[in-house]
Design a protein around this motif. Structure first.
Motif, PDB file in Angstrom:
ATOM      1  N   GLY A 111      43.219  21.480  63.556  1.00 19.91           N
ATOM      2  CA  GLY A 111      42.481  22.723  63.391  1.00 19.91           C
ATOM      3  C   GLY A 111      43.319  23.765  62.649  1.00 19.91           C
ATOM      4  O   GLY A 111      44.359  23.460  62.047  1.00 19.91           O
ATOM      5  N   ARG A 112      42.918  24.986  62.759  1.00 20.07           N
ATOM      6  CA  ARG A 112      43.634  26.065  62.090  1.00 20.07           C
ATOM      7  C   ARG A 112      43.766  27.228  63.057  1.00 20.07           C
ATOM      8  O   ARG A 112      42.988  27.401  63.998  1.00 20.07           O
ATOM      9  N   LYS A 113      44.763  28.043  62.784  1.00 20.88           N
ATOM     10  CA  LYS A 113      44.982  29.240  63.588  1.00 20.88           C
ATOM     11  C   LYS A 113      45.390  30.389  62.659  1.00 20.88           C
ATOM     12  O   LYS A 113      45.791  30.169  61.520  1.00 20.88           O
ATOM     13  N   VAL A 114      45.259  31.584  63.175  1.00 23.02           N
ATOM     14  CA  VAL A 114      45.627  32.776  62.406  1.00 23.02           C
ATOM     15  C   VAL A 114      47.084  33.106  62.683  1.00 23.02           C
ATOM     16  O   VAL A 114      47.549  33.075  63.826  1.00 23.02           O
ATOM     17  N   SER A 115      47.802  33.409  61.612  1.00 25.70           N
ATOM     18  CA  SER A 115      49.220  33.749  61.746  1.00 25.70           C
ATOM     19  C   SER A 115      49.554  34.888  60.777  1.00 25.70           C
ATOM     20  O   SER A 115      48.752  35.249  59.915  1.00 25.70           O
ATOM     21  N   LEU A 116      50.751  35.393  60.935  1.00 24.87           N
ATOM     22  CA  LEU A 116      51.222  36.488  60.073  1.00 24.87           C
ATOM     23  C   LEU A 116      52.326  35.970  59.171  1.00 24.87           C
ATOM     24  O   LEU A 116      53.231  35.246  59.625  1.00 24.87           O
ATOM     25  N   GLY A 117      52.253  36.333  57.886  1.00 25.45           N
ATOM     26  CA  GLY A 117      53.278  35.922  56.942  1.00 25.45           C
ATOM     27  C   GLY A 117      53.879  37.103  56.216  1.00 25.45           C
ATOM     28  O   GLY A 117      53.316  38.211  56.189  1.00 25.45           O
ATOM     29  N   TYR A 118      55.032  36.868  55.583  1.00 25.65           N
ATOM     30  CA  TYR A 118      55.744  37.895  54.816  1.00 25.65           C
ATOM     31  C   TYR A 118      55.941  37.375  53.397  1.00 25.65           C
ATOM     32  O   TYR A 118      56.259  36.195  53.204  1.00 25.65           O
ATOM     33  N   THR A 119      55.763  38.260  52.412  1.00 24.18           N
ATOM     34  CA  THR A 119      55.783  37.820  51.020  1.00 24.18           C
ATOM     35  C   THR A 119      56.806  38.611  50.211  1.00 24.18           C
ATOM     36  O   THR A 119      57.004  39.812  50.408  1.00 24.18           O
ATOM     37  N   TRP A 120      57.463  37.895  49.258  1.00 23.76           N
ATOM     38  CA  TRP A 120      58.321  38.498  48.231  1.00 23.76           C
ATOM     39  C   TRP A 120      57.928  37.864  46.901  1.00 23.76           C
ATOM     40  O   TRP A 120      57.680  36.662  46.850  1.00 23.76           O
ATOM     41  N   GLY A 121      57.891  38.632  45.818  1.00 22.84           N
ATOM     42  CA  GLY A 121      57.579  38.013  44.549  1.00 22.84           C
ATOM     43  C   GLY A 121      57.266  39.009  43.452  1.00 22.84           C
ATOM     44  O   GLY A 121      57.780  40.136  43.440  1.00 22.84           O
ATOM     45  N   VAL A 122      56.421  38.587  42.510  1.00 20.54           N
ATOM     46  CA  VAL A 122      56.075  39.408  41.342  1.00 20.54           C
ATOM     47  C   VAL A 122      54.560  39.492  41.214  1.00 20.54           C
ATOM     48  O   VAL A 122      53.832  38.594  41.653  1.00 20.54           O
ATOM     49  N   SER A 123      54.120  40.581  40.572  1.00 14.33           N
ATOM     50  CA  SER A 123      52.692  40.803  40.311  1.00 14.33           C
ATOM     51  C   SER A 123      52.512  40.983  38.813  1.00 14.33           C
ATOM     52  O   SER A 123      53.216  41.776  38.189  1.00 14.33           O
ATOM     53  N   LEU A 124      51.557  40.265  38.234  1.00 16.22           N
ATOM     54  CA  LEU A 124      51.255  40.355  36.808  1.00 16.22           C
ATOM     55  C   LEU A 124      49.938  41.099  36.629  1.00 16.22           C
ATOM     56  O   LEU A 124      48.897  40.687  37.157  1.00 16.22           O
ATOM     57  N   ARG A 125      49.975  42.199  35.888  1.00 16.60           N
ATOM     58  CA  ARG A 125      48.771  42.992  35.654  1.00 16.60           C
ATOM     59  C   ARG A 125      47.816  42.229  34.741  1.00 16.60           C
ATOM     60  O   ARG A 125      48.170  41.840  33.634  1.00 16.60           O
ATOM     61  N   LEU A 126      46.571  42.051  35.198  1.00 19.94           N
ATOM     62  CA  LEU A 126      45.562  41.330  34.424  1.00 19.94           C
ATOM     63  C   LEU A 126      44.642  42.270  33.656  1.00 19.94           C
ATOM     64  O   LEU A 126      44.473  42.142  32.449  1.00 19.94           O
ATOM     65  N   ALA A 127      44.027  43.209  34.365  1.00 19.35           N
ATOM     66  CA  ALA A 127      43.045  44.084  33.714  1.00 19.35           C
ATOM     67  C   ALA A 127      42.729  45.262  34.621  1.00 19.35           C
ATOM     68  O   ALA A 127      42.930  45.204  35.834  1.00 19.35           O
ATOM     69  N   ASP A 128      42.222  46.337  34.004  1.00 17.56           N
ATOM     70  CA  ASP A 128      41.720  47.479  34.755  1.00 17.56           C
ATOM     71  C   ASP A 128      40.246  47.246  35.057  1.00 17.56           C
ATOM     72  O   ASP A 128      39.478  46.805  34.186  1.00 17.56           O
ATOM     73  N   VAL A 129      39.834  47.541  36.284  1.00 22.24           N
ATOM     74  CA  VAL A 129      38.459  47.305  36.713  1.00 22.24           C
ATOM     75  C   VAL A 129      37.935  48.547  37.416  1.00 22.24           C
ATOM     76  O   VAL A 129      38.711  49.411  37.859  1.00 22.24           O
ATOM     77  N   GLY A 130      36.626  48.662  37.495  1.00 16.33           N
ATOM     78  CA  GLY A 130      35.997  49.772  38.202  1.00 16.33           C
ATOM     79  C   GLY A 130      35.238  49.262  39.408  1.00 16.33           C
ATOM     80  O   GLY A 130      34.406  48.364  39.298  1.00 16.33           O
ATOM     81  N   ILE A 131      35.509  49.821  40.563  1.00 13.26           N
ATOM     82  CA  ILE A 131      34.808  49.452  41.795  1.00 13.26           C
ATOM     83  C   ILE A 131      34.338  50.728  42.465  1.00 13.26           C
ATOM     84  O   ILE A 131      35.153  51.579  42.850  1.00 13.26           O
ATOM     85  N   GLY A 132      33.042  50.880  42.568  1.00 12.57           N
ATOM     86  CA  GLY A 132      32.486  52.049  43.237  1.00 12.57           C
ATOM     87  C   GLY A 132      32.338  53.270  42.363  1.00 12.57           C
ATOM     88  O   GLY A 132      31.767  54.270  42.784  1.00 12.57           O
TER      89      GLY A 132
END
Length: 271
Positions: free
Chosen positions: A207-228
């Motif tokens: 089965g599966r369970k919910v857990s908490l994780g921690y992240t390190w890394g990089v983010s690459l900008r894709l595009a500007d978007v409009g929401i709302g």
């Protein structure tokens, strides 16, 4: 009789002469006092034809192009222009007016007919200065350059979602999380303080369970978007990170971290 002429006739000569002289003098004076007829003022006629439907459509399309250019010009007014890949590129000129418009504006100015059509008056101002702004009530809607502005800190706060591990073995799925970027290098952002991610992971019993994780890394900008909003108020990023899971999640033996990718959104930064 005097010299063959009657005396009475000779006596009347001075009177007749004076009468004749007085009449001539009065006629000359009257001619001097009567003003000469004034010719009617010369009139200049200008044939300023109304815009045809085709010209009206061209003008509307040009207004739209000018509005976009003014927003572009406002954004890059005092700094080099960068393209999608952050390269410095040549600045765009304003769109050229319809070919007939400069001559039409000259005719209107020569006829002194400015002020009768606010829309055309504004177009003529744009011919001389593409940065001109409308100031007449009946003209086109004012061109707005207001953008959603955020503090420099908020533009570094990402909301994460739709993440998944890329390596073979146990598959982890990121539901929702957040991280804060530290350094910008062109289109890439690096985040070092660990982000947090709510995950579903295998529970070891099929089965599966919910857990908490921690992240390190990089983010690459894709595009500007409009929401709302009609404006593009957010930026979409692709994240490539290392994930460390709390709570003894099941995974390949000896694994110190998991490769995981996913998307994130952050408030748009004015670039």
């Amino acid at each position: 009789m005097i010299g063959g002429f009657p005396e009475v006739t000779l006596r009347k000569v001075p009177g007749v002469f004076c009468t004749l002289l007085l009449g001539l003098t009065t006629s000359a004076a009257a001619q001097q006092l009567t003003p000469a007829p004034v010719p009617p003022p010369a009139t200049s006629t200008f044939d300023i034809a109304a815009l045809t439907p085709d010209q009206d459509g061209q003008l509307a399309a040009w207004f739209s192009g000018i509005e976009k250019w003014q927003k572009y010009d406002e954004k890059w007014r005092n700094r080099p222009v960068h393209d999608y890949w952050e390269r410095i590129v040549e600045r765009k000129p304003p769109p050229a007016p319809p070919a007939w418009l400069p001559g039409h504006c000259q005719s209107i100015t020569a006829a002194g007919m400015t002020g009768f059509d606010d829309r055309v008056d504004y177009a003529c101002r744009l011919v001389d200065d593409a940065r001109a702004r409308p100031h007449l009530s009946a003209g086109p809607a004012p061109i707005t350059t207001e953008k959603t502005r955020h503090s420099s800190f908020l533009t570094r706060v990402h909301i994460d979602g739709l993440w998944t591990t890329t390596q073979d073995g146990a598959r982890f799925y990121g539901i929702i999380g957040s991280h804060i970027s530290l350094v910008d290098v062109g289109r890439v952002q690096v985040f070092g303080p660990p982000g947090v991610m709510l995950l579903t992971v295998p529970d070891g019993n099929g089965g599966r369970k919910v857990s908490l994780g921690y992240t390190w890394g990089v983010s690459l900008r894709l595009a500007d978007v409009g929401i709302g909003t009609p404006n593009k108020n957010l930026t979409l990023f692709l994240n490539v990170t290392k994930l460390f899971v709390a709570g003894g999640a099941v995974g390949p033996e000896g694994t110190q971290g998991y490769n995981i990718v996913g998307l994130s959104l952050a408030p748009r930064k004015d670039r």
